[in-house]
Enzyme design. Structure first.
Site, PDB file in Angstrom:
ATOM      1  N   HIS A  82     -44.498   8.031 -75.843  1.00 54.84           N
ATOM      2  CA  HIS A  82     -43.765   9.130 -75.014  1.00 54.84           C
ATOM      3  C   HIS A  82     -44.485   9.386 -73.908  1.00 54.84           C
ATOM      4  O   HIS A  82     -43.828   9.693 -72.743  1.00 54.84           O
ATOM      5  CB  HIS A  82     -44.209  10.366 -76.035  1.00 54.84           C
ATOM      6  N   GLU A 124     -27.114   2.797 -80.974  1.00 50.29           N
ATOM      7  CA  GLU A 124     -28.556   2.367 -80.874  1.00 50.29           C
ATOM      8  C   GLU A 124     -28.881   1.626 -82.375  1.00 50.29           C
ATOM      9  O   GLU A 124     -30.008   1.154 -82.265  1.00 50.29           O
ATOM     10  CB  GLU A 124     -29.544   3.569 -80.655  1.00 50.29           C
ATOM     11  N   ASP A 173     -33.665   2.146 -78.469  1.00 49.80           N
ATOM     12  CA  ASP A 173     -33.593   1.987 -79.993  1.00 49.80           C
ATOM     13  C   ASP A 173     -32.842   0.685 -80.471  1.00 49.80           C
ATOM     14  O   ASP A 173     -33.202  -0.016 -81.313  1.00 49.80           O
ATOM     15  CB  ASP A 173     -33.129   3.085 -80.567  1.00 49.80           C
ATOM     16  N   CYS A 216     -28.269   5.303 -71.914  1.00 47.50           N
ATOM     17  CA  CYS A 216     -29.008   6.236 -71.421  1.00 47.50           C
ATOM     18  C   CYS A 216     -30.584   6.150 -71.863  1.00 47.50           C
ATOM     19  O   CYS A 216     -31.199   6.776 -71.938  1.00 47.50           O
ATOM     20  CB  CYS A 216     -28.644   7.910 -72.114  1.00 47.50           C
TER      21      CYS A 216
END
Ligand code: PEP
Ligand code: MG
Length: 765
Positions: free
Chosen positions: A364, A614, A638, A685
């Site tokens: 993150h 994903e 992912d 994305c």
């Protein structure tokens, strides 16, 4: 055997001095294996040889002055082969090298195994015996297991030792390499940010002033005792006496002379207060955990809890110290684990770069640093944080290199590169509002990934034409309970109305995996393969329906909402989600008709619904999925993780996580071809969209939209405006023929250089 192993490794970790730790280690192994000799050799890559560091059995005068070349003797052979070698009589082995001063004439049997950390041989541990014989399977297994456990402890100790040594000479320059987390350069002063009070995340450090550390520890214990007194008084009004017993036990432990003595003993040996505390508490916990009695075993966690409390108070002292000390105008933040909260706290206060000892490219903090345009290095080998504090450091976020206390010439070199980078950034910013069209006229839309952290994105004039991914989970993560429909409606309305003339794609809640809600804990062995994203929300329609209703209500009068479903693996998940979305939509319509809804407008807009691609299974069901939804958006973060079976957050396998792996590129290409065949609008994305080489490949594949963080929009726009679509197709065609990710990177970097775009992927123009 396992207990003996754990004890040996624990004792090794407990020793402040590497030489003493190694000396004890060989002694303990010799005793445990009942052999005549145990020795440790450490690799010295600058001299291409192994140095005999410790031995019980070889001549003491040979220690520290016996070098064996990487290709010499049976020791060299163990290193070269990277596997254990078990020889009944080493003297007869063709590789045997006689070194008279080690005095091993009578030691015949030999078993050696390499100590390997992250694919690098750090050293060799060997045992020898007078009797001619092969060591048996159990002995071999013991030594191999010990070497594996020793590897990270040794890597740790080595890093600690290295920095300390060079500093003593007054002018060390240390170059460390981590994972390139966010591109960019910075040269500034390092400031340490303390982690949460968690003993397991503390790395062992030494301190110069033992008296001061002793005092700090004493103060922390006093404060902890006061805390417990206060807590037990508060809780006495609510809880029974039985439940308060735990505080009595804590207070008892705190007053026990033995705990304090043992910790002070460690401080005397040179450890700082935090490390001394960790060493003793870890030892108590291991002792408790090795007992048979379940009740007593569980007291181990009470002891750890107590340790964390004392640690908290030690850290408070440090933080108060920092607060007194003014933050410099510009600084580089260093922490064991840089968190999103730390970035939010310091981003407007002169933060130039981050260095996180843990985490990887997809953590993150790294994603957020990229979004903010802050250079980042992740997953650096353990370094003593206190020795970095206030030091001048250079961060090269392109290569992952970190220079500590660089000399003047290196500083000047990087200053030059930093000013070149600033020139490029200026040029890029100047073109931010131009359309994204290639030199030969092919247009592509650039969208924004938003919602990563509240408030960040709106500060940037990005040049994007809409929101391609709004991650709704962040507002859920920042709270103490699920937000109500009203709260969510307000929040979504703010986002939708910030982009009134542009489409906003909101993703439904994607928690699970590495994103756990504090008020909805999920404990799983394999969270990325577990209850995550759409799987959770379909199991909890009450959560899903409230979110959908809030999104639709927020879009009334704006009409710019698209809904996107994460983690879709099967067609039936789409059907179930669509049923729920229809239910929410028609309920809202009815409420409006019955006057229950307070909206004046007669029409409730019906959002477009799309899915994220994903999970690899969807690649083989695109036809059925195309019949059901309005758009696809590839989540390459992912998709890469699941296609390659590599945890996207695990630094140990981060070199295997690569969106340019030929299999990932070919999958992305198939998705583009199939989506075009079924006339489904397609975007991507994941992080790949925001990388220069990635964007060129995706343009060539035919993706309609690329969605990325605000910082990257201008850069990617500049890249795409400086390339021909036809050239991108030639690049793609060749990239798709390559067999390894390394070849792909080599080829793409070469192409970026040829196109004059190298300044986007490395330091310098
Ligand atoms: C992705 O997986 O690529 C994605 C965009 O979603 P997230 O990173 O939030 O999982
Ligand atoms: Mg995802």
């Amino acid at each position: 055997m396992l207990t003996t192993l754990r004890r040996i490794v624990l004792e090794f970790n407990q020793e402040a001095e590497l030489d003493t730790a190694l000396a004890q280690l060989v002694l303990h192994v010799k005793q445990a294996m009942k052999t005549d000799c145990c020795s440790i050799y450490l690799a010295d890559y600058s001299k291409q040889s192994f140095l005999l560091k410790a031995s019980e059995g070889l001549a003491k005068e040979a220690l520290g002055r016996t070098n064996i070349g990487f290709s010499e003797g049976v020791i060299g052979l163990v290193g070269q082969r990277e596997e254990p070698i078990n020889i009944a009589n080493a003297h007869l082995h063709p590789h045997f090298k006689k070194i008279p001063h080690v005095k091993e004439d009578n030691l015949k049997a030999f078993l050696g195994t390499p100590i390997i950390h992250q694919s690098k041989v750090l050293g060799i541990i060997s045992v020898q015996q007078e009797q001619v014989r092969n060591f048996d399977e159990n002995e071999e297994a013991f030594l191999v297991t010990l070497a594996a456990q020793l590897a990270s402890a040794l890597a740790n100790a080595e890093a600690r030792g290295m920095l300390g040594q060079k500093k003593d000479h007054g002018k060390w320059v240390k170059q460390l390499v981590g994972i390139a987390g966010a591109p960019g350069l910075a040269l500034s002063q390092a400031i340490i940010c303390q982690p949460d009070a968690d003993l397991s995340s503390i790395s062992l450090l030494k301190a110069n002033d033992s008296q001061h550390e002793k005092q700090r520890f004493y103060q922390a214990v006093l404060k902890t005792r006061v805390d417990f007194q206060y807590m037990s008084e508060q809780l006495a009004q609510i809880l029974s006496d039985d439940s308060l017993d735990i505080f009595e036990m804590y207070k008892h432990l705190l007053s026990s002379a033995s705990l304090a003595d043992e910790i002070n003993e460690k401080i005397k040996l040179g450890w700082n207060a935090e490390s001394a505390l960790k060493l003793i508490i870890d030892r108590y916990v291991v002792q408790f955990e090795s007992l048979d009695d379940v009740y007593i075993r569980e007291r181990g966690s009470d002891v750890r809890d107590l340790g964390n409390r004392i640690l908290f108070n030690l850290q408070q002292q440090q933080q108060q110290g920092h607060q007194k000390q003014q933050l410099p105008e510009n600084f580089i933040l260093v922490a064991e684990d840089v968190t999103a909260a730390m970035l939010a706290q310091y981003q407007h206060k002169g933060l130039q770069a981050i260095i996180s000892l843990s985490g990887s490219n997809n953590s993150h903090a790294a994603i957020l640093a990229r979004a903010l345009g802050i250079p980042a290095i992740m997953g650096v080998d353990p370094i003593p944080l206190d020795q970095l504090d206030q030091q001048t450091v250079i961060v090269d976020g392109y290569s992952g290199e970190l220079f500590v206390a660089p000399d003047e010439s290196l500083q000047a070199e990087y200053q030059h590169l930093i000013s070149e980078e600033a020139v490029l950034t200026e040029k890029v910013r100047a073109a931010v509002d131009l359309p994204t069209i290639t030199q030969d006229g092919k247009a592509i839309e650039l969208l924004l990934n938003a919602g990563l952290a509240s408030g960040f994105e709106h500060s940037v004039r990005s040049g994007a034409t809409g929101i391609g991914l709004y991650r709704t989970e962040i507002p859920f993560l920042e709270r103490q309970s699920f937000p109500t429909e009203q709260e969510q409606t307000q929040l979504y309305k703010q986002v939708l109305s910030a982009f009134p003339s542009q489409q906003v794609t909101m993703r439904t809640l994607d928690v699970g995996g590495d994103k756990a809600l504090p008020y909805f804990p999920i404990v799983e062995e394999n969270p990325f393969l577990g209850w995550r994203g759409i799987r959770i929300t379909l199991d909890h329609p009450e959560i899903f329906l409230v979110q959908i209703r809030a999104m639709i209500r927020a879009s009334i009068n704006l009409n710019n909402l698209n809904i996107m479903l994460p983690m879709i693996a099967s067609v039936n998940e789409v059907d179930d989600a669509l049923n729920l979305i229809n239910q929410a939509y028609f309920e809202l319509k009815d409420e409006l008709k019955d006057g229950l809804c307070t909206v004046r407008n007669e029409k409730i807009p019906r959002p477009k619904v799309g899915i994220m691609l994903e999970v690899p299974s969807v690649i083989f069901q695109l036809k059925e999925l195309a019949q059901r939804v309005d758009f696809f958006s590839v989540g390459s973060n992912d998709l890469t993780q699941y296609l390659l079976a590599v945890d996207r957050n695990n630094p140990r396998v981060s070199s295997l996580y690569d969106a340019y792996h030929p299999a990932v590129l070919r999958a992305l290409n198939v998705i583009a071809q199939e989506s075009s065949k079924y006339l489904v609008p397609l975007s991507l994305c994941g992080e790949l969209a925001g990388e220069p080489a990635g964007a060129i490949l995706l343009l060539a594949m035919g993706y309609d939209k690329l969605s990325m963080n605000p910082h990257n929009v201008a850069r990617i726009k500049w890249v795409l405006r400086h390339i021909d679509y036809q050239r991108s197709q030639v690049i793609l065609a060749h990239a798709l023929t390559l067999s390894t990710a390394k070849q792909v990177h080599g080829y793409l970097n070469e192409q970026l250089e040829n196109l004059g775009l190298g300044g986007f992927v490395r330091a310098g123009m």
